[in-house]
Design an enzyme around this catalytic site. Sequence first.
Site, PDB file in Angstrom:
ATOM      1  N   SER A 222       0.937  -1.342   0.030  1.00  0.00           N
ATOM      2  CA  SER A 222       0.055   0.021  -0.013  1.00  0.00           C
ATOM      3  C   SER A 222       0.972   1.411   0.063  1.00  0.00           C
ATOM      4  O   SER A 222       1.744   1.319  -0.757  1.00  0.00           O
ATOM      5  CB  SER A 222      -1.179  -0.009   1.135  1.00  0.00           C
ATOM      6  N   GLU A 348      -9.163  -5.348  -4.287  1.00  0.00           N
ATOM      7  CA  GLU A 348      -8.528  -4.467  -3.445  1.00  0.00           C
ATOM      8  C   GLU A 348      -9.485  -3.166  -2.879  1.00  0.00           C
ATOM      9  O   GLU A 348      -9.455  -2.824  -1.717  1.00  0.00           O
ATOM     10  CB  GLU A 348      -7.678  -3.523  -4.233  1.00  0.00           C
ATOM     11  N   HIS A 446      -7.887  -5.597   0.152  1.00  0.00           N
ATOM     12  CA  HIS A 446      -6.523  -4.870   0.347  1.00  0.00           C
ATOM     13  C   HIS A 446      -5.790  -5.210   1.550  1.00  0.00           C
ATOM     14  O   HIS A 446      -6.542  -5.361   2.746  1.00  0.00           O
ATOM     15  CB  HIS A 446      -6.895  -3.373   0.195  1.00  0.00           C
TER      16      HIS A 446
END
Length: 531
Positions: A222, A348, A446
């Site tokens: 990320s 995600e 995610h």
Amino acid sequence: MKVNSGMTRRALLGSVAATGALVATRAYAGNVGAATDIVQTSNGPVRGRFEWGGVQAFKGMRYAAPPVGALRFRPPQPVQKWTQVADAAQFGTAAIQSDGQNDMPFDEQHSEDCLFLNVWTPALTGRKPVMVWLHGGGFSSGAAGRPTYWGDHFARDGIVLVSLNHRLNVFGYTQLPESWGPDYASSGLAGMLDIVAALQWVRANIALFGGDPDNVTIFGESGGGMKVSLLLGMPSAKGLYHKAIIQSGAGLDATPRKYAQGLGGALTDVLGVKAGDVAALAAVDTQKIFQAQQAAIDAVAKSDAGGFLMGGFNPSVDGKELPRGPFAPEATAMAANIPLIIGTNKDEGTMFALGDKTLATATDADFEAAVRKDYPKNAAGLASALRAAHPGYSPGDLIVALNGARMFWINSVTLAERKSRQGAPVWMYRMDRELPTLGGRLKAGHATELSYVFGTYDNIRDFVGNGPEPARMSAQMHPAWVAFAKTGNPQTAAIPAWPPYDPARRQTMIFNLESRVESDPHGDIRKFMSA
């Protein structure tokens, strides 16, 4: 772990309950907790502790001076050396950020004084591969010491694992205007320069911990993946790493300087500090600066932000430390010989949509409107491709799939394309294992791959679920990361043949309970989103 529909990503990745009780199932034995030998680092002597399996952990070691007072917003400075043995038994303070994130260990502390790193090693001798982890949380939050990121599993597999804290948000990425002079010319990259300083520490010291300074892999997820992306374009970091892994965080560009300087000027206006008054800036209360962020953002036109992370306090191009975006319009030359693993997770967008109550009642018309908003020229084709790629998804699910692909996947594909043209191999992956927790709403969301990569799934069972599936995922992903760090190739016997990525075949490892390789997965979506 109790979860509500408004929980954020940070609130879901926790491994410590609100009571502070650690969710862990390891059997510790032997010399756990015993002091290690003293290591004479370039800054001073340190002593760590033994952990399970003979791993030695050194936590909370300073790698630069506290960036406080007159050093606020400035590049990191050398730490004052010490002569007494520093006890490296506990994690150092993390960067200033919002409290109350449910994933925080009960003892995590926040401070401007946050330039600390951690090392896990199987032995203090030898020259083992080194991996340097950059935590997620965008550029605003996160910490290296959270149990998902513990490095003991990597160490038991022959890796020296380093993780670090650095400045975040307004403290790490405020670009002050030219009127502040040369000391602040790169203040908008202070947090990134902290990472460079940590990599310089690794270069100078990691051999003392059994690591090879000539075999360093940087990796992050990320925001950490974006930090890796930026390091691939920062001249001061050149030669400090040799391989890279970007997980769900491809960063093609950075904030334009015009916007960043305008934001820095707005911040000092909100604080009532005149240009160049270093003493006044140093005297402002930490929390006052932290709380002034939104007022400064609101005062600056977002049109100048260039679309990067929707504006705000993020790394910016300064023309020197970051001459331009690392992969815009093409990959920088300094990244040419760096092998890369890059990838995303299948779903995600789900992590960011848990609090959106409108998705449950979204209609086909709502989905089509969302596609038209972001991709007006190819809306009909893209909507059809998304439906075909995700059979059974509701209109709300399809909106989330669109957002996830737009925020993470398509930039990762673009970065892989541009990087692969340089010659060094690129391997691309997608992680598809869907979580059973939270009623299945996260799917393969995610950050759901993190504990598979680190081997720390037992620390966060409330998040990844019980049963053998997390171990099966980790038995594939963790060794691939280890192999890449050791050899520059992620191939292991635990996964199918994983060929390098190229724009012609686009071969991608699909990690799942039964992994496979696909050529150009979701190719129709890619074509419409890239057109």
